[in-house]
Design a protein around this motif. Structure first.
Motif, PDB file in Angstrom:
ATOM      1  N   ALA A 176     -23.061  13.252  53.461  1.00 15.38           N
ATOM      2  CA  ALA A 176     -22.521  12.809  51.976  1.00 15.38           C
ATOM      3  C   ALA A 176     -20.913  13.004  52.176  1.00 15.38           C
ATOM      4  O   ALA A 176     -20.494  12.010  51.619  1.00 15.38           O
ATOM      5  N   ASP A 177     -20.386  13.532  52.941  1.00 10.49           N
ATOM      6  CA  ASP A 177     -18.864  13.594  53.132  1.00 10.49           C
ATOM      7  C   ASP A 177     -18.529  12.413  53.707  1.00 10.49           C
ATOM      8  O   ASP A 177     -17.456  11.761  53.245  1.00 10.49           O
ATOM      9  N   VAL A 178     -19.232  11.871  54.815  1.00 10.61           N
ATOM     10  CA  VAL A 178     -18.961  10.951  55.406  1.00 10.61           C
ATOM     11  C   VAL A 178     -18.970   9.652  54.734  1.00 10.61           C
ATOM     12  O   VAL A 178     -18.143   8.560  54.596  1.00 10.61           O
ATOM     13  N   ALA A 179     -19.887   9.540  53.750  1.00 12.03           N
ATOM     14  CA  ALA A 179     -20.284   8.240  52.929  1.00 12.03           C
ATOM     15  C   ALA A 179     -19.289   8.209  51.843  1.00 12.03           C
ATOM     16  O   ALA A 179     -18.540   7.116  51.664  1.00 12.03           O
ATOM     17  N   ILE A 180     -18.781   9.236  51.256  1.00 10.78           N
ATOM     18  CA  ILE A 180     -17.458   9.454  50.320  1.00 10.78           C
ATOM     19  C   ILE A 180     -16.225   8.896  51.024  1.00 10.78           C
ATOM     20  O   ILE A 180     -15.581   7.976  50.483  1.00 10.78           O
ATOM     21  N   SER A 181     -15.965   9.573  52.391  1.00 15.28           N
ATOM     22  CA  SER A 181     -14.787   9.188  52.853  1.00 15.28           C
ATOM     23  C   SER A 181     -14.986   7.581  53.189  1.00 15.28           C
ATOM     24  O   SER A 181     -13.976   6.817  53.345  1.00 15.28           O
ATOM     25  N   THR A 182     -16.106   7.191  53.739  1.00 12.90           N
ATOM     26  CA  THR A 182     -15.978   5.711  54.263  1.00 12.90           C
ATOM     27  C   THR A 182     -15.968   4.794  52.917  1.00 12.90           C
ATOM     28  O   THR A 182     -15.221   3.856  53.141  1.00 12.90           O
ATOM     29  N   GLY A 183     -16.742   5.188  51.729  1.00 14.17           N
ATOM     30  CA  GLY A 183     -16.252   4.439  50.435  1.00 14.17           C
ATOM     31  C   GLY A 183     -14.720   4.426  50.154  1.00 14.17           C
ATOM     32  O   GLY A 183     -14.490   3.353  49.779  1.00 14.17           O
ATOM     33  N   VAL A 184     -14.144   5.464  50.029  1.00 17.08           N
ATOM     34  CA  VAL A 184     -12.816   5.696  49.850  1.00 17.08           C
ATOM     35  C   VAL A 184     -12.023   4.709  50.686  1.00 17.08           C
ATOM     36  O   VAL A 184     -11.158   3.930  50.496  1.00 17.08           O
ATOM     37  N   GLY A 185     -12.448   4.847  52.058  1.00 17.30           N
ATOM     38  CA  GLY A 185     -11.765   4.217  52.920  1.00 17.30           C
ATOM     39  C   GLY A 185     -11.907   2.574  53.016  1.00 17.30           C
ATOM     40  O   GLY A 185     -10.666   1.726  53.223  1.00 17.30           O
ATOM     41  N   ILE A 186     -13.020   2.099  52.512  1.00 15.68           N
ATOM     42  CA  ILE A 186     -13.316   0.602  52.419  1.00 15.68           C
ATOM     43  C   ILE A 186     -12.291   0.093  51.128  1.00 15.68           C
ATOM     44  O   ILE A 186     -11.561  -0.628  51.167  1.00 15.68           O
ATOM     45  N   LEU A 187     -12.142   1.255  50.037  1.00 14.83           N
ATOM     46  CA  LEU A 187     -11.523   0.801  48.822  1.00 14.83           C
ATOM     47  C   LEU A 187      -9.780   0.752  49.400  1.00 14.83           C
ATOM     48  O   LEU A 187      -9.243   0.056  48.793  1.00 14.83           O
ATOM     49  N   ILE A 188      -9.290   1.472  50.387  1.00 17.19           N
ATOM     50  CA  ILE A 188      -8.117   1.588  50.774  1.00 17.19           C
ATOM     51  C   ILE A 188      -7.756   0.214  51.863  1.00 17.19           C
ATOM     52  O   ILE A 188      -6.957  -0.338  51.589  1.00 17.19           O
TER      53      ILE A 188
END
Length: 200
Positions: A176-188
């Motif tokens: 779940a943490d990986v998914a959140i971090s990846t999502g935020v990373g895509i936005l950045i």
């Protein structure tokens, strides 16, 4: 991306997250570690549900955090639906879907795990235990991925941390943490593409 595809992504991430957490919870005792490589280990810990193991003080801190996350999930769900409806960028929709899946994954731990499992101290937990370790909304989030890429003493000439023992990377996290971090990373990283066509 269609709402159906975005929903399938959310469900897929949730399934991987929960299967991995339940496996760890029912096969490892708290603190148990398996070394896959020198730089990658499976290390079972539990936390209150905040990043880096932070805790909100007080008897109701954990409840507040869980309720806040549930409210946030409704907001993220609406954002996903609205972005699909407006046919916005696939980068944006994918990122939102990943963040939503990760948030829901950790909420499941917080809401349900306390009443499903017994504790993992010096024992392997069992599901639907006669004496669960917590109550509704007070479950602990299961983490297991640990990447201590480098560990050692820092040079003494470094300010503040000089001469101290240091581990890079010392965070322990879950799917779940990986998914959140990846999502935020895509936005950045893909900011311009993600928000291309968005309303001002």
């Amino acid at each position: 991306m269609s709402l159906k595809k975005a929903s399938l992504l959310v469900v897929l991430v949730l399934l991987i997250d929960q299967i991995s957490k339940i496996y760890i919870k029912t096969n490892f005792y708290l603190g148990e570690e398996v070394k896959v490589f020198e730089w990658f280990r499976i290390h079972f810990i539990e936390n209150e549900g905040m990043a880096w193991g932070a805790v909100i003080p007080g008897d109701y801190g954990k409840l507040f955090l869980t309720l806040f996350r549930i409210v946030a999930v409704f907001g993220i769900s609406w954002w996903l639906w609205d972005s699909v409806r407006k046919k916005l960028s696939n980068f944006l929709i994918t990122a939102i879907a990943l963040i939503l899946a990760g948030a829901v994954g950790n909420i499941i731990d917080s809401v349900f795990y306390g009443v499903i499992f017994n504790d993992s101290y010096n024992q392997v937990a069992t599901a639907f235990a006669a004496e669960p370790y917590g109550t509704w909304f007070y479950g602990e989030v299961v983490d297991m991925f640990y990447f201590p890429i480098w560990e050692g003493n820092l040079p003494s000439w470094l300010p503040v941390w000089g001469g101290k023992h240091f581990t890079f990377f010392n965070a322990i996290f879950n799917v779940a943490d990986v998914a959140i971090s990846t999502g935020v990373g895509i936005l950045i990283v893909f900011n311009k593409r993600a928000f291309a066509g968005s309303e001002e």
